[in-house]
Structure formats: C-alpha cells, structure tokens
Design a protein around this motif. Sequence first.
Motif, PDB file in Angstrom:
ATOM      1  N   ILE A  30       0.843  -1.198   0.000  1.00 14.75           N
ATOM      2  CA  ILE A  30       0.000   0.000   0.000  1.00 14.75           C
ATOM      3  C   ILE A  30       0.875   1.245   0.000  1.00 14.75           C
ATOM      4  N   ALA A  31       1.898   1.252   0.824  1.00 17.16           N
ATOM      5  CA  ALA A  31       2.812   2.403   0.886  1.00 17.16           C
ATOM      6  C   ALA A  31       3.486   2.629  -0.472  1.00 17.16           C
ATOM      7  N   LYS A  32       4.002   1.570  -1.074  1.00 15.41           N
ATOM      8  CA  LYS A  32       4.674   1.705  -2.371  1.00 15.41           C
ATOM      9  C   LYS A  32       3.713   2.204  -3.448  1.00 15.41           C
ATOM     10  N   ASN A  33       2.483   1.704  -3.442  1.00 18.88           N
ATOM     11  CA  ASN A  33       1.490   2.109  -4.444  1.00 18.88           C
ATOM     12  C   ASN A  33       1.116   3.590  -4.336  1.00 18.88           C
ATOM     13  N   HIS A  34       1.332   4.174  -3.166  1.00 21.52           N
ATOM     14  CA  HIS A  34       0.946   5.565  -2.946  1.00 21.52           C
ATOM     15  C   HIS A  34       2.147   6.460  -2.644  1.00 21.52           C
ATOM     16  N   ASN A  35       3.331   5.997  -3.006  1.00 19.91           N
ATOM     17  CA  ASN A  35       4.566   6.768  -2.869  1.00 19.91           C
ATOM     18  C   ASN A  35       4.842   7.232  -1.439  1.00 19.91           C
ATOM     19  N   VAL A  36       4.482   6.405  -0.457  1.00 24.99           N
ATOM     20  CA  VAL A  36       4.851   6.664   0.932  1.00 24.99           C
ATOM     21  C   VAL A  36       6.182   5.967   1.168  1.00 24.99           C
ATOM     22  N   GLN A  37       7.151   6.706   1.637  1.00 26.49           N
ATOM     23  CA  GLN A  37       8.521   6.221   1.709  1.00 26.49           C
ATOM     24  C   GLN A  37       8.800   5.463   3.009  1.00 26.49           C
ATOM     25  N   ILE A  38       8.536   4.171   2.992  1.00 24.48           N
ATOM     26  CA  ILE A  38       8.945   3.285   4.078  1.00 24.48           C
ATOM     27  C   ILE A  38      10.215   2.583   3.593  1.00 24.48           C
ATOM     28  N   PRO A  39      11.305   2.691   4.357  1.00 25.98           N
ATOM     29  CA  PRO A  39      12.533   2.014   3.932  1.00 25.98           C
ATOM     30  C   PRO A  39      12.327   0.503   3.868  1.00 25.98           C
ATOM     31  N   PHE A  40      12.916  -0.142   2.890  1.00 29.10           N
ATOM     32  CA  PHE A  40      12.859  -1.601   2.796  1.00 29.10           C
ATOM     33  C   PHE A  40      14.021  -2.077   1.951  1.00 29.10           C
ATOM     34  N   ASP A  41      14.412  -3.319   2.174  1.00 29.95           N
ATOM     35  CA  ASP A  41      15.455  -3.950   1.364  1.00 29.95           C
ATOM     36  C   ASP A  41      14.958  -5.263   0.783  1.00 29.95           C
ATOM     37  N   CYS A  42      14.614  -6.209   1.646  1.00 28.85           N
ATOM     38  CA  CYS A  42      14.348  -7.566   1.151  1.00 28.85           C
ATOM     39  C   CYS A  42      12.883  -7.854   0.818  1.00 28.85           C
ATOM     40  N   GLU A  43      11.947  -7.189   1.448  1.00 31.44           N
ATOM     41  CA  GLU A  43      10.509  -7.423   1.283  1.00 31.44           C
ATOM     42  C   GLU A  43      10.079  -8.838   1.679  1.00 31.44           C
ATOM     43  N   ASP A  44      10.894  -9.498   2.509  1.00 27.61           N
ATOM     44  CA  ASP A  44      10.593 -10.876   2.904  1.00 27.61           C
ATOM     45  C   ASP A  44      10.670 -11.083   4.422  1.00 27.61           C
ATOM     46  N   GLY A  45      10.807 -10.021   5.182  1.00 28.25           N
ATOM     47  CA  GLY A  45      10.874 -10.146   6.630  1.00 28.25           C
ATOM     48  C   GLY A  45      12.214 -10.594   7.166  1.00 28.25           C
TER      49      GLY A  45
END
Length: 115
Positions: A30-45
């Motif tokens: 949801i954040a990515k779809n609406h350009n909300v900048q939550i840092p992430f690297d792996c997207e797998d926990g």
Amino acid sequence: MYQVIFSEEFPGHGRERGFRASPADVLLAIAKNHNVQIPFDCEDGECGSCVVEVEELGEKSAFHMTDKELDKLMALGVITQAEADELTEKDVMCKYRLACQCKIWNDIKVKPYKK
C-alpha cells in the motif's frame, strides 16, 4: 475495506495521508502504491529495515503476527522476549510491525519507527 493512514512524519509528504485497503493487503505494498517512503530492502521479513509503528483505530484485535516477524522484531531489539511472551499470552497486537509482513486487519495509523 479499511482505512490506512500514514503519518505526516514519513519523508516527503508533511501531512497525513489516508488510503483504502482490502483485508489482507500488505502494508508495504500500500505504501509503495501511494509513494509513501517506508525504507525496505528484502521485502521478505529477513532484513528488518521496514519496521513501523502501527496504531489500531478501530476495536482492538487479536494477535496477527507470524513467528518469523516476532523473532525478527526481537532480534532487532525492537521488543524484548518478555514483551513477545506477553503479546502471545494475551493475544494482543504488537504496535511495532514489519511493513512487508503486516497484513491489514483494521483501520490503522502508521508512523515511522523511532529507536
């Protein structure tokens, strides 16, 4: 449908932003779809870079976190073993979540994690 509100504290926006989400949508998506900048690297926990603070806005709900996510939050020092035990014993939601693992279950407000 649920309401997901991203705090004005996220970089680049300076104001709260709310979006509709379906049950079981993943918070990071949801954040990515609406350009909300939550840092992430792996997207797998696995990396823990996407820790956020989540506040339930509706009725409090039951515990909805996988062991993998709970273990990662403890490994990062976000929560202690005692806090993890209490969450599972009382079947309550942890206010810290990995955005890549957090599925929408209620109306929520999301803030950046501050150490």
